[in-house]
Design an enzyme around this catalytic site. Sequence first.
Site, short mmCIF file in Angstrom:
data_model
loop_
_atom_site.label_atom_id
_atom_site.label_comp_id
_atom_site.label_asym_id
_atom_site.label_seq_id
_atom_site.Cartn_x
_atom_site.Cartn_y
_atom_site.Cartn_z
N LYS A 270 -30.90 16.78 -29.69
CA LYS A 270 -30.30 17.30 -30.91
C LYS A 270 -31.37 17.46 -31.99
CE LYS A 270 -25.84 14.85 -30.35
NZ LYS A 270 -24.92 15.99 -30.25
N ARG A 344 -18.31 13.90 -21.34
CA ARG A 344 -17.45 14.22 -20.19
C ARG A 344 -17.95 13.57 -18.91
NH1 ARG A 344 -18.61 20.40 -21.47
NH2 ARG A 344 -18.75 19.34 -23.48
#
Length: 490
Positions: A270, A344
Site C-alpha cells: 500500500k 478473503r
Amino acid sequence: MTRFRTSTESAREVAAGLLIVPAFTDGELGPGLKDVGLADVYAAARLSGKKGEDLLVTRRNGDRFAAVAVLVVGAGPKADFDLTTMRRTLGRAAASTRRFPTVATTMARAFGARQAADAVQAAVEAIDLGRYRFDRYKSSSDETALKECTVLVPTRWDGKAAKAGARAGAVVSEAVRWARDLVNTPAGDLPPAEIAREAQKMAKQVGLTCKVWSEHQLAQGGFGGILGVGKGSVNPPRMIELRYTGAGKHTPIALTGKGIAFDSGGLSLKDPGGMETMKCDMGGAASILATMRSIALLKPKINVIAAIPCSENMPSGSAQKPGDVIHHRGGTTSEVLNTDAEGRLVLADALAYLVEQEPSCVIDTATLTGACMVALGTDIVGAFGNDDALAQELVAAGTEVGEPIWQMPLWSDYKSLIESKVADVKNIGKRYGGAITAALFLAEFVGDTPWVHLDIAGPAFLESANDLGPAGATGVPVRALVRFVLDRAD
C-alpha cells in the site's frame, strides 16, 4: 464499573449530575420538559426542537429539578421519533456529558409499554457509546468515569422488562466499547498472538470455551490461507475458536471475522497514507469477539461457534508472492495475484472449517473492500450471500438496532472474473465489481450452507465522529449480530 438502572421517579426528582430531556419541533413537549419547568426557558432561547439544538441549564435556587444540570436537546418531529432517532439524539448529547459521573434521561418515556425493553436498551447503549473515548495513550485525560446511568420510565411499564433492557444495553454497549478498544489499539501492541490472549481472557471471564490454534496446528490442519498471509511477518498467525452452548446438541450458528492485525498490503505494498489506519483491519475479528462476549453474558437458548483467523500482512523475504498458489482448508486452491487482497484468503480457511461443523448458517464480517465503500459509503454494511432469507434476517436485525445493512447482489455471472488458469480460483477480479467478486471468492468455501458475508469496510472505522462515538473504531456490526442471534433463539 457503571451502574445502569431504571427508575419511575419524576424528572424533577432524579438527583443525577445531568438530566437529558428532549424537545420536539411539532409543538409537543418532550417527556420531562414540563416537569423540570424549562419549557418556557427553552422557547425563550428561540430554540424550536430541531435536531442538533441543545440548551444546558444548571440548577439555581428556586429551580424545579434536583439534577445538577439539565440538557434539553432538539429531537426533531415527535411523529418521526423512533428508537434510531433516540439513539442518535441521545448519543450525540452524551458526547458532551463526560464531565458528569451520573447521567439520567427521560427519552425512553416517549415510547409505549410494548417497546419498554428495546427503548431502555437503546437509551443505555446511546449514553454509554456516545461517551466513549480512546484515551489509553494520552498522558492526561478529561474523562470522568460514568458511575451511574438512569433511564426514567413510566410507572405503567413492566418493571421486569425495563430492567432486562437496561442489563442487555449494558452488556452490549460494554462489548462494543471493548471491540472499539481492540481496533483502536496500535498494531504494534496487538499482534495476532495478543489478540488471541485477549480472547482467552475474555472467554475465561464470561464462560466461553476457547481454543487458540498455533501456527504449527494451523499447518497440520491445512489452513494455508491464514499461514500464507502471515508468512511475511515476524508475528505468527493464530486462529481463535470460541464456543457457546446454550441449547444442548442443537445445530449451532457459526460466525467468523477478518482478523488482519495490520495490513501493509504485503509485497503488493500500500502507499503510506493507505497504511495509516490499517490497525483497523481486524475490525471484523473484534466484532465477532464482542458478539460472542455479549452472547455468553445474555445466555440465549442457542448454540454459537466462532472461528476467527488472525494474521499480520507484511512484506519481507519470506512473504507470499504474487503468483503463489495457496492450499486452503478442505483442499480448494487459490492463486494469489495481489497480496493486498488478503482478508478473503484467511476467511476462506475459517469458512471451510466452520462448514465442517455443520452449522445452520455461517456469517462473516470483514473490512474487506474499498469497492463496498464506493457503493454504500461509510454508514452502511453491505450483505452478500447465498440465502436471501438469511440476508434479510440480518437486514432486519440491523434496522432494529440502528446499524443499517443493505443486501447486495452475489452476481453469479461475475464468477468468471475470478477463474484461475493454474488454481481453482484467483483472489482478485477486474477493477469494477470488486465487492461482488470478493464475496464470490468466499462463496467457494461455504458450499450449500446458508451464508452471508457482511462487508463492513465503510462503517467499521470512521475518519470523523458520528452520533454514537468519536472518530476511529465503531464496533459495527456487534449490535446487529447480537440482535440476530437473540431473535434466532426466540
